[in-house]
Design a protein around this motif. Structure first.
Motif, PDB file in Angstrom:
ATOM      1  N   ALA A  80       0.833  -1.164   0.017  1.00  8.48           N
ATOM      2  CA  ALA A  80       0.137  -0.085   0.078  1.00  8.48           C
ATOM      3  C   ALA A  80       0.657   1.027   0.079  1.00  8.48           C
ATOM      4  N   PHE A  81       2.017   1.103   0.422  1.00 14.09           N
ATOM      5  CA  PHE A  81       2.999   2.088   0.709  1.00 14.09           C
ATOM      6  C   PHE A  81       3.748   2.606  -0.526  1.00 14.09           C
ATOM      7  N   ILE A  82       3.809   1.730  -1.560  1.00 13.71           N
ATOM      8  CA  ILE A  82       4.548   1.724  -2.699  1.00 13.71           C
ATOM      9  C   ILE A  82       4.319   3.003  -3.434  1.00 13.71           C
ATOM     10  N   VAL A  83       3.401   3.569  -3.728  1.00 16.50           N
ATOM     11  CA  VAL A  83       2.716   4.654  -4.389  1.00 16.50           C
ATOM     12  C   VAL A  83       3.596   5.929  -3.632  1.00 16.50           C
ATOM     13  N   ILE A  84       3.194   6.139  -2.264  1.00 15.59           N
ATOM     14  CA  ILE A  84       3.567   7.357  -1.779  1.00 15.59           C
ATOM     15  C   ILE A  84       5.352   7.318  -1.564  1.00 15.59           C
ATOM     16  N   LEU A  85       5.783   6.223  -1.310  1.00  9.15           N
ATOM     17  CA  LEU A  85       7.295   6.192  -1.145  1.00  9.15           C
ATOM     18  C   LEU A  85       8.188   6.201  -2.336  1.00  9.15           C
ATOM     19  N   TYR A  86       7.478   5.706  -3.737  1.00  8.70           N
ATOM     20  CA  TYR A  86       7.962   5.963  -4.981  1.00  8.70           C
ATOM     21  C   TYR A  86       7.925   7.556  -5.276  1.00  8.70           C
ATOM     22  N   GLY A  87       6.833   8.110  -5.019  1.00  9.39           N
ATOM     23  CA  GLY A  87       6.895   9.435  -5.538  1.00  9.39           C
ATOM     24  C   GLY A  87       7.778  10.404  -4.435  1.00  9.39           C
ATOM     25  N   ILE A  88       7.884  10.075  -3.571  1.00 10.07           N
ATOM     26  CA  ILE A  88       8.801  10.811  -2.375  1.00 10.07           C
ATOM     27  C   ILE A  88      10.280  10.781  -2.690  1.00 10.07           C
ATOM     28  N   ASN A  89      10.559   9.608  -3.262  1.00 14.82           N
ATOM     29  CA  ASN A  89      12.055   9.066  -3.461  1.00 14.82           C
ATOM     30  C   ASN A  89      12.455   9.638  -4.816  1.00 14.82           C
ATOM     31  N   ALA A  90      11.452   9.589  -5.607  1.00 12.49           N
ATOM     32  CA  ALA A  90      11.542  10.119  -7.208  1.00 12.49           C
ATOM     33  C   ALA A  90      11.963  11.822  -7.119  1.00 12.49           C
ATOM     34  N   MET A 129     -13.900   1.117   0.744  1.00  8.27           N
ATOM     35  CA  MET A 129     -13.572   0.211  -0.397  1.00  8.27           C
ATOM     36  C   MET A 129     -12.673   1.175  -1.374  1.00  8.27           C
ATOM     37  N   GLY A 130     -13.330   2.305  -1.736  1.00 14.29           N
ATOM     38  CA  GLY A 130     -12.627   3.274  -2.629  1.00 14.29           C
ATOM     39  C   GLY A 130     -11.259   3.495  -2.251  1.00 14.29           C
ATOM     40  N   PHE A 131     -10.901   3.479  -1.024  1.00  9.02           N
ATOM     41  CA  PHE A 131      -9.487   3.907  -0.620  1.00  9.02           C
ATOM     42  C   PHE A 131      -8.704   2.579  -0.947  1.00  9.02           C
ATOM     43  N   THR A 132      -9.043   1.302  -0.608  1.00 10.58           N
ATOM     44  CA  THR A 132      -8.081   0.230  -0.930  1.00 10.58           C
ATOM     45  C   THR A 132      -8.468  -0.060  -2.449  1.00 10.58           C
ATOM     46  N   SER A 133      -9.442   0.148  -3.170  1.00  9.70           N
ATOM     47  CA  SER A 133      -9.392  -0.097  -4.723  1.00  9.70           C
ATOM     48  C   SER A 133      -8.469   1.022  -5.456  1.00  9.70           C
ATOM     49  N   GLY A 134      -8.316   2.299  -4.874  1.00 10.09           N
ATOM     50  CA  GLY A 134      -7.436   3.223  -5.538  1.00 10.09           C
ATOM     51  C   GLY A 134      -6.202   2.780  -5.311  1.00 10.09           C
ATOM     52  N   ILE A 135      -5.788   2.246  -4.026  1.00  9.36           N
ATOM     53  CA  ILE A 135      -4.352   1.962  -3.759  1.00  9.36           C
ATOM     54  C   ILE A 135      -3.950   0.886  -4.881  1.00  9.36           C
ATOM     55  N   ALA A 136      -4.842  -0.009  -4.991  1.00 11.36           N
ATOM     56  CA  ALA A 136      -4.503  -1.403  -5.895  1.00 11.36           C
ATOM     57  C   ALA A 136      -4.463  -0.892  -7.416  1.00 11.36           C
ATOM     58  N   VAL A 137      -5.167   0.028  -7.565  1.00  5.30           N
ATOM     59  CA  VAL A 137      -4.882   0.681  -9.225  1.00  5.30           C
ATOM     60  C   VAL A 137      -3.426   1.426  -9.253  1.00  5.30           C
ATOM     61  N   LEU A 138      -3.185   1.970  -8.230  1.00  6.98           N
ATOM     62  CA  LEU A 138      -1.987   2.678  -8.408  1.00  6.98           C
ATOM     63  C   LEU A 138      -0.676   1.699  -8.252  1.00  6.98           C
ATOM     64  N   ILE A 139      -0.959   0.809  -7.449  1.00 10.22           N
ATOM     65  CA  ILE A 139       0.141  -0.357  -7.388  1.00 10.22           C
ATOM     66  C   ILE A 139       0.270  -0.931  -8.526  1.00 10.22           C
ATOM     67  N   PHE A 140      -0.877  -1.362  -9.113  1.00  9.65           N
ATOM     68  CA  PHE A 140      -0.829  -1.976 -10.552  1.00  9.65           C
ATOM     69  C   PHE A 140      -0.091  -1.176 -11.476  1.00  9.65           C
ATOM     70  N   SER A 141      -0.124  -0.013 -11.519  1.00  5.22           N
ATOM     71  CA  SER A 141       0.335   0.981 -12.517  1.00  5.22           C
ATOM     72  C   SER A 141       1.863   0.970 -12.552  1.00  5.22           C
ATOM     73  N   THR A 142       2.576   0.632 -11.276  1.00  2.12           N
ATOM     74  CA  THR A 142       3.764   0.874 -10.994  1.00  2.12           C
ATOM     75  C   THR A 142       4.472  -0.480 -11.392  1.00  2.12           C
ATOM     76  N   GLN A 143       3.756  -1.526 -11.817  1.00  3.97           N
ATOM     77  CA  GLN A 143       4.261  -2.903 -12.151  1.00  3.97           C
ATOM     78  C   GLN A 143       4.319  -3.072 -13.714  1.00  3.97           C
ATOM     79  N   SER A 157       6.123   9.893 -11.407  1.00  2.00           N
ATOM     80  CA  SER A 157       5.561   9.508 -10.313  1.00  2.00           C
ATOM     81  C   SER A 157       3.992   9.372 -10.269  1.00  2.00           C
ATOM     82  N   GLU A 158       3.529  10.531 -11.102  1.00  2.00           N
ATOM     83  CA  GLU A 158       2.234  10.843 -11.023  1.00  2.00           C
ATOM     84  C   GLU A 158       1.508   9.928 -12.039  1.00  2.00           C
ATOM     85  N   PHE A 159       0.290   9.646 -11.708  1.00  8.18           N
ATOM     86  CA  PHE A 159      -0.419   8.366 -12.312  1.00  8.18           C
ATOM     87  C   PHE A 159      -0.732   8.723 -13.973  1.00  8.18           C
TER      88      PHE A 159
END
Length: 274
Positions: A80-90, A129-143, A157-159
């Motif tokens: 769940a933290f991948i999206v935030i960590l990737y953006g901060i690191n980038a 549910m929207g919160f977890t689904s949104g995280i899933a979509v963002l993680i999917f985009s990173t892969q 880093s932006e979607f």
């Protein structure tokens, strides 16, 4: 304000037996086999070396087990933290990522002391549910890049920007990488449930894929070819290079906002686990 806190480990050790130790040893070995490769994968997806995932999994796992308030849950890597960590690191570099982590930890301590956990009863279920689904979509985009083996030098880093770059480089996909990734995904999803407790499908996919690549010399990118010898990251004489200078000002609005996001995400994940 009086806060009653007592690690569950102290109570558990009073009635601990040899049978409990054997069961915990098997469970710990199983979790370790799954968690360490998963931690490396999450570290890579977050834009940091795989060694960072190993350090985090070992240290955080020990602290959670030693100081946790329950014995029916484990601590392990979460995507769940991948999206935030990737953006901060980038944008700000690894040192500012560490500063942001400390700031998020302080915020979490304050939220816990203020008993903000009671707010969960006011949160609508569709929001979670929207919160977890949104995280899933963002993680999917990173892969997508690594799943298809796309040749992209820099992924935003932006979607919206990220999807535009990936679509623009869709023609650079590597079919061997796609086949290997799809086969690994199929093994994990189709692995029989009654076998899962003894031999996790993710471990089977990991071992089988590694053997196939090494045995048949399949030309795909590996951890070694992308990051080099990860053992060097464990040697004090070989410090890992980091990007960005640490932020000396606690009034950096952007870092504060991202720290607030991390603490809120961690708090929300705790709610959903409960």
């Amino acid at each position: 304000m009086h806060i009653a806190f007592r690690p569950k480990l102290l109570e558990t050790l009073k009635k601990y037996s040899g049978q409990d130790f054997r069961a915990d040893a098997i469970a710990g070995l199983t979790v370790g086999i799954v968690a360490l490769p998963l931690a490396m994968a999450f570290a890579i997806a977050s834009g940091v070396p795989p060694q960072a995932g190993i350090f985090t999994a070992v240290i955080a796992g020990f602290i959670i087990s030693a100081l946790g308030g329950t014995k029916v849950a484990i601590g392990g890597p979460t995507g769940a933290f991948i999206v935030i960590l990737y953006g901060i690191n980038a944008k700000y570099g690894t040192q500012n990522l560490a500063v942001c982590t400390i700031m998020a930890g302080v915020i979490l301590l304050v939220m816990g002391a203020a008993r903000f956990g009671t707010m969960i009863k006011y949160i609508p279920y569709p929001v979670t549910m929207g919160f977890t689904s949104g995280i899933a979509v963002l993680i999917f985009s990173t892969q997508i890049k690594d799943f298809f083996g796309l040749r992209v030098d820099k992924v935003p880093s932006e979607f919206v920007e990220k999807m535009g770059v990936l679509i623009g480089h869709a023609h650079t996909f590597q079919w061997r990488t796609v086949v290997l990734a799809a086969a690994s995904f199929a093994i994990i999803k189709l692995w029989p449930g009654n076998w899962q407790r003894r031999v996790p499908g993710s471990i089977v996919a990991l071992v089988l894929g590694t053997v196939l690549v090494a045995g048949f010399h399949i030309p795909v990118e590996t951890i070694g070819t992308k990051f080099g010898d990860i053992r060097k990251g464990f040697r004090p004489s070989s410090p890992q290079p980091s990007r960005g200078r640490p932020s000396s000002s606690w009034f950096n609005r952007r870092l504060r906002s991202r720290s607030w996001r991390r603490s809120n995400l961690c708090f929300a994940r705790s709610w959903l686990m409960a």
